[in-house]
Design a protein around this motif. Structure first.
Motif, mmCIF file in Angstrom:
data_model
loop_
_atom_site.group_PDB
_atom_site.id
_atom_site.type_symbol
_atom_site.label_atom_id
_atom_site.label_comp_id
_atom_site.label_asym_id
_atom_site.label_seq_id
_atom_site.Cartn_x
_atom_site.Cartn_y
_atom_site.Cartn_z
ATOM 1 N N TYR A 108 7.751 8.447 -9.466
ATOM 2 C CA TYR A 108 6.186 8.697 -9.442
ATOM 3 C C TYR A 108 5.888 9.557 -8.158
ATOM 4 O O TYR A 108 4.575 9.731 -7.827
ATOM 5 N N SER A 109 6.749 9.887 -7.114
ATOM 6 C CA SER A 109 6.245 10.454 -5.996
ATOM 7 C C SER A 109 5.436 9.662 -5.324
ATOM 8 O O SER A 109 4.425 10.239 -4.903
ATOM 9 N N LYS A 199 13.858 16.749 -9.186
ATOM 10 C CA LYS A 199 12.564 16.260 -8.648
ATOM 11 C C LYS A 199 11.556 17.221 -8.736
ATOM 12 O O LYS A 199 11.844 18.475 -8.441
ATOM 13 N N THR A 200 10.313 16.969 -8.930
ATOM 14 C CA THR A 200 9.224 17.804 -8.872
ATOM 15 C C THR A 200 8.452 17.674 -7.623
ATOM 16 O O THR A 200 8.886 16.888 -6.835
ATOM 17 N N GLY A 207 4.195 24.729 -6.243
ATOM 18 C CA GLY A 207 4.627 23.724 -7.330
ATOM 19 C C GLY A 207 6.237 24.038 -7.414
ATOM 20 O O GLY A 207 6.736 24.831 -7.359
ATOM 21 N N TRP A 208 6.910 22.828 -7.365
ATOM 22 C CA TRP A 208 8.454 22.913 -7.643
ATOM 23 C C TRP A 208 9.025 22.016 -8.596
ATOM 24 O O TRP A 208 8.337 20.944 -8.972
ATOM 25 N N TYR A 209 10.110 22.631 -9.286
ATOM 26 C CA TYR A 209 10.951 21.635 -10.027
ATOM 27 C C TYR A 209 12.435 22.087 -9.695
ATOM 28 O O TYR A 209 13.049 23.268 -9.827
ATOM 29 N N VAL A 210 13.194 21.176 -9.035
ATOM 30 C CA VAL A 210 14.506 21.593 -8.519
ATOM 31 C C VAL A 210 15.672 20.338 -9.089
ATOM 32 O O VAL A 210 15.020 19.416 -9.394
#
Length: 252
Positions: A108-109, A199-200, A207-210
């Motif tokens: 949920y960050s 992980k976003t 903004g990231w998605y890795v």
């Protein structure tokens, strides 16, 4: 023979450019400015779009990948199931307003969860771990609870993948059991023909998605950074990555 070699080289380069054009079309069709890098585990195959090695960005919640390892290594929490008691303060994101575990905090960050541990870790230890991990520019800033959100820490698309390689191979200077715990909570997609550990992240316009994707016969690392101009852009962090995998015929 020489002519044949040149023909093969020309055909190969032409197909790569064709793939690049298709990836570019995905971003432009959705009015997204961004860059993506995808690499095979042996580094022999790389696909990229709009990569600038001199650019680096706030890692935002993608920093929860190394941060989770630091929290575990420091013995601040024993495993992914230990309860992190909610402080009772109402926050704008409803899933944060309750007790958490390390697994739910990661998924949920949960900012307040990681900020609680950041105060206990302290700036000095963070710098030590950042150097050991060779993570980004190894800078924090004035606030130990926010340096990955709006402080001085920066990381490039390429360095995200370099760090993910060490996670996947379990080659970081922490106990391997902690890396395996991290992997357990990073598994976000468990499909029939592939799995994704990821992980976003989001802070301001970053903004990231890795993560990394495993099919039946190959492992691929990926890092997608996009510019967030409105909240509806957030979905494109993952969506464009998955669509790129489909364009490359890595997944169906």
């Amino acid at each position: 023979m020489k002519y044949l070699v040149l023909l093969v080289m020309w055909a190969f380069s032409t197909s790569i450019y064709a793939v690049d054009d298709e990836i570019e079309s995905l971003y432009k069709a959705n009015n997204i400015n961004g860059s993506i890098l995808i690499e095979s585990i042996d580094s022999k195959v790389k696909y990229q779009y709009n990569i600038n090695d001199k650019e680096s960005f706030i890692p935002a919640s993608t920093f929860k990948i190394p941060n989770t390892l630091i929290i575990l290594e420091e013995g601040l929490i024993k495993d992914q199931f230990e309860v992190i008691k909610w402080d009772g303060k109402e926050r704008e994101y409803a899933p944060w307003n309750k007790d958490q575990t390390l697994k739910s905090a990661f998924q949920y960050s949960c900012v307040w969860c990681y900020q609680r541990y950041a105060k206990l870790i302290g700036d000095g230890k963070y710098h030590t771990y950042l150097r050991k991990f060779n993570y980004g520019n190894i800078l924090t800033g004035d606030d130990v609870t926010r340096f990955w959100l709006d402080g001085e820490l920066r990381i490039s698309v390429k360095d995200q993948i370099n760090f993910l390689r060490k996670v996947q191979a379990e080659e970081l200077p922490v106990q391997k059991e902690h890396i395996r715990t991290l992997k357990n909570i990073m598994l976000t997609d468990n499909q029939k023909h592939y799995k994704i550990w990821s992980k976003t992240g989001w802070s301001g316009k970053d903004g990231w998605y890795v993560g990394y994707l495993v099919t039946s016969n190959k492992t691929w690392f990926f890092a997608n950074h996009i510019e967030i101009n409105k909240k509806s852009d957030l979905g494109f962090r993952k969506e464009l990555t998955i669509e790129t995998f489909r364009v490359l015929d890595i997944i169906q």
